[in-house]
Design an enzyme around this catalytic site. Structure first.
Site, short mmCIF file in Angstrom:
data_model
loop_
_atom_site.label_atom_id
_atom_site.label_comp_id
_atom_site.label_asym_id
_atom_site.label_seq_id
_atom_site.Cartn_x
_atom_site.Cartn_y
_atom_site.Cartn_z
CB VAL A 471 -1.16 -0.21 1.20
CG1 VAL A 471 -1.72 1.19 1.23
CG2 VAL A 471 -1.73 -1.33 1.30
CG ASP A 579 -9.18 -11.17 6.07
OD1 ASP A 579 -8.69 -11.72 7.47
OD2 ASP A 579 -8.29 -10.91 5.67
#
Length: 810
Positions: A471, A579
């Protein structure tokens, strides 16, 4: 100055060599003031100062009685003087006389400082009081000053003190002053003439003596018969010592109060007659003296009886006082024993409470173990029942696996061709996802824009890294963005890219991350930039970030429940995140939650049977933070490999418990359940969150434990009602509750208000328990209730529901 030493042993002069001696035949004047001094000059100094002030005398005689010790100190202890050898006795006597010398020198120094000439009478006696009496008798002392207790005449037993003994045995011609601490306590006046000092013989002519007779007072005032006898004996002895041949006595009348000098007569016959007359009168005087002596004896007997009666009464008073003191001491001992008993009782109660707490903890552990045992038995039965299904469907699964492997090989070949051509379109991506040619609702960015925003994906702009991608923070025309770049060589990363691109392009919610666009060429997704990182970073206080308070944590629980309700209620497919963990929960500038990480989500059609997965994950979610693992997957999913909405509920319950405790998820539900059962929930709460309200933390803990139940069938469904109840927990703390909505007994908001006979409204359960426990009086007024009937308060219930249904204010 001279030292008077009557009846001293020969070694005394050697012991006091520095003091001058006096001729033992000489006597001190009897009218001098004599002071009895002891062995302590410090205590006797005030007695001497009082004597000097009282008599203003320039000369004084000090009387000291020296007592020889009856024991001799040795290395083996004290030995009686008659058993020790002479050398030890002589050495010890020398030490005693040396101490006596030092003491007498100090008395002399006191007298010299007061400008008084002292004389000393030093005698040896076994008892001090008998020594003083012997000195007074021997030297006919008329003035004696000595120390005494202030109340010796009332409290001391007869003969038990020096003052009493001296008072009883000293002749009455001696005037005695008793002084204590520089103050006169009592004084005994002299009531008898000292003939030894008043009767004397003087020679007039050779062979003749003249008898100077003292003035003889009326004998009736003598109280002691012994004193009268002493006076008469003195007169008789004096008369018997007169040479009657050479002296004549003049006739004395019966009313005469003194003896006059006798006149000499030349006639022997007249002298003989006068002597006979005088003898007759002397016999009369002796008879009168005997009569007076008998009267005095009677008076003395009465005085002694009164004295013994007063002594007996004093002894009784003293006995009563001693009994009172014993009673007080006994009472104090009883009080001390009572206090000790109370302390022992409190200690036993504390030990009992501790044992009860330990027993409750043990019982709670037994309950937990029993619950686990039943769960294991249930799971065993389920496994046994499904084992047959597994065995029967093994062939079908093998066929399905072959088909899946074929599809996987086909997808791999297609991806390889795409990489070679370096052209990927949104329609091809849709085909990969399996939804035909449906268009995706997001903006496509060219690779050059992402390179420009991140300076060629520089490590300087990297803000995070996962197992399948990184990221970066980038700057575009609209501001800061977060760019998630998946690895091309990872099939799992490609599947995550496809899932997130599809789901986030179709979904919009305030608490879901906003997808701005995508770059299929670089397998990258462009999100809005959330400056406060993840919930994981805040819980572990990464980079020393400030902790979240309990209000922010409660608000986050409400926001997460709304986001999950939105995903589970979506149509035509229900979205299961799969998740959900703190690493996938992002915080904006106002610390509001945004759920991301949809790479492992599944879409379940509404009409499809439970447990059927339209999209299947190749591998389960993994945590990349080994130091603080914030992932605790659903145990039932791990056992069956079937992802359902209850798996998200389990993960949500773990997050709720983490927000309450700030602890890792592994074993957290068991730890919190044990704390709740033992009423020690406060010991596991995160203190960095501040002081949690008891009602809020209790309900949140109960909700979290329900969500983390091992059996998915017992987990709650996320419905609008459940989300609204969570919102009420937050809103009740954010705005004041009207006092009319609170139960007077519980001081909590009422959900079932009922009116009692006293006119007050209570929570139905609370007032019913009050009445069931025997309470027949009003909890508010303490007055007796007219009846025990309860009436539901519908108007108040509606008002409370309307207040609770007001929307959540940010």
């Amino acid at each position: 100055m001279k030292l008077l030493r009557p009846a001293l042993e020969a070694g005394l002069l050697d012991a006091l060599p520095s003091l001058p001696s006096i001729n033992l035949e000489a006597r001190p004047p009897t009218d001098l003031v004599h002071v009895a001094v002891g062995t302590s000059p410090e205590k006797t100094q005030r007695l001497l100062e009082w004597t000097f002030r009282r008599f203003r005398c320039r000369e004084v005689v000090l009387i000291h009685v020296h007592r020889l010790s009856q024991t001799i100190p040795t290395l083996l202890g004290n030995l009686p003087a008659n058993q020790a050898n002479e050398q030890l006795v002589s050495a010890h006597r020398m030490v005693e006389w040396g101490n006596t010398k030092k003491m007498l020198l100090r008395y002399l120094d006191i007298c010299y400082r007061s400008q008084v000439q002292p004389k000393i009478i030093l005698v040896k006696a076994e008892h001090v009081q008998s020594g003083i009496v012997n000195v007074v008798n021997k030297y006919c002392i008329q003035k004696l000053v000595m120390g005494a207790s202030p109340v010796y005449c009332l409290r001391a037993k007869p003969g038990s003190s020096k003052a009493i003994y001296t008072l009883k045995n000293v002749p009455s011609f001696c005037e005695i002053w008793f002084v204590k601490k520089g103050r006169l306590v009592w004084m005994r006046e002299a009531n008898e003439i000292n003939f030894a000092s008043t009767v004397s013989w003087t020679e007039t002519l050779p062979g003749e003596r003249k008898l100077e007779r003292p003035e003889v007072r009326n004998l009736s005032h003598f109280n002691n018969p012994k004193e009268s006898a002493f006076l008469i004996d003195s007169i008789s002895q004096t008369a018997s010592g007169v040479n009657l041949d050479n002296s004549t006595l003049s006739p004395i009348s019966s009313s005469s109060t003194y003896f006059r000098d006798a006149k000499r007569s030349p006639s022997h016959t007249n002298s003989q007659e006068q002597l006979e007359a005088l003898s007759g009168r002397l016999i009369g005087i002796i008879d009168e003296a005997k009569t007076a002596k008998e009267a005095a004896s009677a008076d003395l007997s009465k005085c002694m009886e009164l004295k013994f009666a007063s002594a007996k009464a004093f002894n009784m008073v003293k006995a009563f006082e001693a009994a009172r003191l014993r009673e007080i001491k006994f009472r104090e001992e009883l009080e001390a024993l009572l206090v000790a008993t109370k302390l022992q009782k409190d200690e036993l109660i504390n030990q009992k409470n501790k044992i009860v707490e330990e027993l409750e903890g043990a019982l709670s552990n037994v309950v937990i173990l029993d619950d686990h045992y039943h769960q294991v038995v249930h799971l065993k039965d389920e496994v046994a029942s499904e084992l047959d299904k597994v065995l029967s469907s093994t062939a079908n699964l093998e066929l399905e696996n072959q088909k899946i492997q074929h599809q996987k090989d086909e997808y791999a070949r297609q991806i390889a061709r795409l990489r070679c051509n370096n052209h990927v379109t949104s329609k091809i991506c849709n085909k990969f996802i399996g939804f035909g040619n449906d268009s995706l609702d997001f903006k496509e960015f060219p690779l050059s824009d992402l390179h420009a925003a991140t300076f060629g994906f520089s490590d300087t702009f990297k803000i995070g890294q996962g197992g399948h991608g990184c990221v970066y923070k980038g700057e575009m025309s609209n501001g800061s963005v977060a760019i998630k770049k998946f690895h091309h060589h990872s099939v799992q990363g490609q599947q995550e890219f496809q899932h997130e691109a599809f789901v986030l392009s179709k979904m919009r919610h305030p608490h879901l991350v906003t997808l701005i666009g995508a770059c299929p060429e670089a397998l990258s997704l462009v999100y809005e930039y959330l400056p406060n990182g993840t919930l994981h970073d805040r819980l572990i206080r990464k980079s020393m970030t400030p902790p979240l308070d309990w209000k922010a944590r409660t608000r986050m629980i409400v926001e997460l429940s709304g986001a999950l309700l939105f995903l589970h209620s979506s149509k035509p497919e229900k979205i299961i995140h799969g998740d959900l963990k703190p690493l996938n929960i992002f915080l904006d500038s106002n610390f509001h939650c945004k759920v991301g990480g949809f790479g492992f989500c599944e879409l379940v059609p509404e009409m499809v049977a439970s447990g059927f997965r339209l999209l299947r994950q190749n591998s389960g979610p993994k945590s990349s933070f080994a130091e603080f693992p914030y992932s605790d997957p659903d145990p039932e999913y791990q056992r069956t490999n079937i992802l359902t909405s209850k798996s998200d509920v389990y993960s949500f319950g773990i997050i709720v418990l983490q927000l309450l405790t700030g602890r890792p998820p592994l074993g957290l539900s068991t730890e919190v359940r044990r704390a709740v059962l033992s009423s020690r929930l406060s010991t596991v709460l995160d203190r960095n969150a501040g002081e949690w309200p008891k009602d809020v933390v209790g309900k949140l803990a109960e909700f979290g434990l329900k969500c983390t139940n091992m059996n998915s069938c017992k987990r709650p469904e996320l419905t609008p009602t459940v989300v609204k109840e969570l919102e009420q927990l937050y809103t009740m703390q954010e705005r004041p509750i009207p006092s009319s909505f609170l139960c007077p007994i519980l001081q909590e908001i009422m959900y079932d208000p009922e009116v009692a006979a006293d006119g007050f409204t209570y929570e139905g359960k609370a007032i019913q328990e009050w009445i069931a426990s025997g309470g027949e009086t009003s909890p508010m007024t303490n007055l007796r209730l007219e009846n025990l009937n309860l009436t539901p308060n519908h108007a108040l219930r509606l008002a409370i529901q309307d207040w609770l249904s007001q929307p959540l204010q940010s």
